[in-house]
Structures are given as C-alpha cells and as structure tokens.
Design an enzyme around this catalytic site. Structure first.
Site, PDB file in Angstrom:
ATOM      1  N   SER A 131     -32.453  22.171  54.432  1.00  0.00           N
ATOM      2  CA  SER A 131     -31.215  22.578  53.778  1.00  0.00           C
ATOM      3  C   SER A 131     -31.393  24.004  53.292  1.00  0.00           C
ATOM      4  CB  SER A 131     -30.941  21.652  52.591  1.00  0.00           C
ATOM      5  OG  SER A 131     -29.942  22.175  51.739  1.00  0.00           O
ATOM      6  N   TYR A 144     -33.573  16.789  44.853  1.00  0.00           N
ATOM      7  CA  TYR A 144     -33.215  17.207  46.215  1.00  0.00           C
ATOM      8  C   TYR A 144     -33.870  18.542  46.570  1.00  0.00           C
ATOM      9  CZ  TYR A 144     -30.165  17.938  50.294  1.00  0.00           C
ATOM     10  OH  TYR A 144     -29.679  18.134  51.571  1.00  0.00           O
TER      11      TYR A 144
END
Length: 249
Positions: A131, A144
């Site tokens: 990401s 995350y």
C-alpha cells in the site's frame, strides 16, 4: 491472446473479492492455473469455478497451521488484508496483533512454504500487495501501517535471498482502491474527522493524490501480472507505487 503464464501455478490470498479477485482473473487470463485462497469458502469456490482453477478455504489467522505448510505454486500473491481505524490510545491490543498476524506473519509463512518449490524449479514470483501506507503513514491506522511497513522489509529480504535462484519479490503500493475494505472505512473516517460520509473521499482519502479518483482493482492486477511474467525477471526488491501521485509529495 496472451498465454505467457501457461504452465504456471498461481496462489492468490484474499482471492474471492477486490484486488485478489482481479489478480486471479488477470493471471488466469494469461494461462496460469489459479488457486483462489480465502476464508470466504463460497466466494472462493465461485471464482475458482469461473476461472477453471481451484479454491482453498483457509483462515490465514491460524498461523500455527501455516507453519508446517508446503506449497507448490510458481506465483504467490500475498493480498489478504483487513483494516481498523482508531486512535492509538483506543486501539485494542488484540486487534493490533490480529492485523499483524494476517498481513505480515501469514505472508512470511506462505513465502517460507513456497520457496523450496520455487528454488527447485529456478523460478518464482512473490508479489506482495502492499500500500502507499507501506511507504507513508496516516493517522488512526497504526496496525495497518505497521504491517505494511513490515511487509516491505520482508519483501526486500526475500528478494535478496532469492535473486540467485530465480525468485523475485516485489511490492505493489496502491493508494485507496475501490474495494469492500475501503468502503468499510468510510463511516469510521467520517466519525473520526467529524464530517459527513459523503465528504470522506474528497476530504480524507484523496487529499494527497494528484489524480482525484480511486484506483481500480484491475489496474493493480495488470501490474501484478507483469511482475509474474518472464519480462520482469530483473525486477526484484522493488516497490511500485500506484497512488495517483500521493507519494510524490
């Protein structure tokens, strides 16, 4: 018709929906035999039937069960993920550990299980769906961001160890992708920022991007299939951003 992946076996985690499903379809379209791995048994089975592949119903949070695993795939796409949006002082430790187990420990165990087969054949492609949060941080996403930063390091170590044995390892770093994972964040982001849900995309998710739209799953899949090909044999240890210019800032 591009059959450049004929004879290759690909395993895609979180393959029943979103980015995983797009990757599974794209790899199958180029001739790969795809294993759709997901905790969603019916979703995995439906997509596997569509693609002429096989389904693997698996709970990647059961990391003890993965420790003795042996895989015979040529292409491994580590995609499965979850999200939790909360300030650090409100973040439950159990939830933090859960996210790291699924998004960092499980990829490590799957890579560990796949490398012997890849080394024996002198060919392997590890594709880690990271990401922009593997390269940049955002508030309220401590678990995350930590998991994705760890995945970046794991990917690079895999690249260094596998380079002389025909195995590449790379990360794809998209911004916000049009997936159920992103859609589920909208209510939480609206609450944390004190804005209506309708304003979350413009005022939170896309503020850092020069291109003001979500990434489509198929765009991520197109890069993944190139990474899986023979043409990408010299691409390893890399992190490819697909974030509309977010990380250019």
């Amino acid at each position: 018709m591009d059959n450049s992946l004929n004879g290759r076996k690909a395993l895609v985690t979180g393959g029943a929906s979103g980015i995983g499903a797009a990757c599974a379809r794209a790899l199958a379209a180029r001739g790969a035999k795809v294993v759709v791995a997901d905790v969603d048994a019916s979703g995995a089975a439906a997509l596997a039937d569509e693609l002429g592949g096989t389904a693997w119903t698996v709970d990647l949070l059961d990391v003890d069960a993965l420790a003795a695993l042996s895989l015979d795939c040529d292409i491994l796409v580590n995609n499965a993920g979850i999200q939790k949006v909360a300030p650090i002082e409100e973040f439950e430790p159990a939830e933090f550990r859960r996210i790291l187990a699924l998004m960092l420990e499980a990829p490590f165990l799957l890579i560990r299980a796949a490398l012997p087969h890849m080394y024996a054949n002198g060919f392997g492609r590890i594709i880690n769906i990271s990401s922009v949060h593997g390269l940049r941080a955002s508030a309220y996403k401590s678990a995350y961001v930590s998991a994705k930063h760890g995945l970046e390091g794991l990917s690079k170590v895999t690249a260094l160890e596998g380079g002389e044995r025909g195995v590449t390892s790379n990360c794809i770093n998209p911004g916000y992708v049009r997936t159920p994972l992103v859609e589920k964040q909208i209510a939480d982001q609206a609450r944390l920022h004190g804005i209506p849900e309708a304003e979350v995309l413009a005022k939170v998710m896309l503020t850092e991007s020069a291109v003001k739209r979500l990434v489509e799953p198929e765009e991520v899949a197109s890069l993944a299939t190139w990474m899986a090909s023979d043409d990408a044999g010299m691409v390893t240890g890399a992190s490819y951003t697909m974030d509309g210019g977010w990380s250019a800032r």
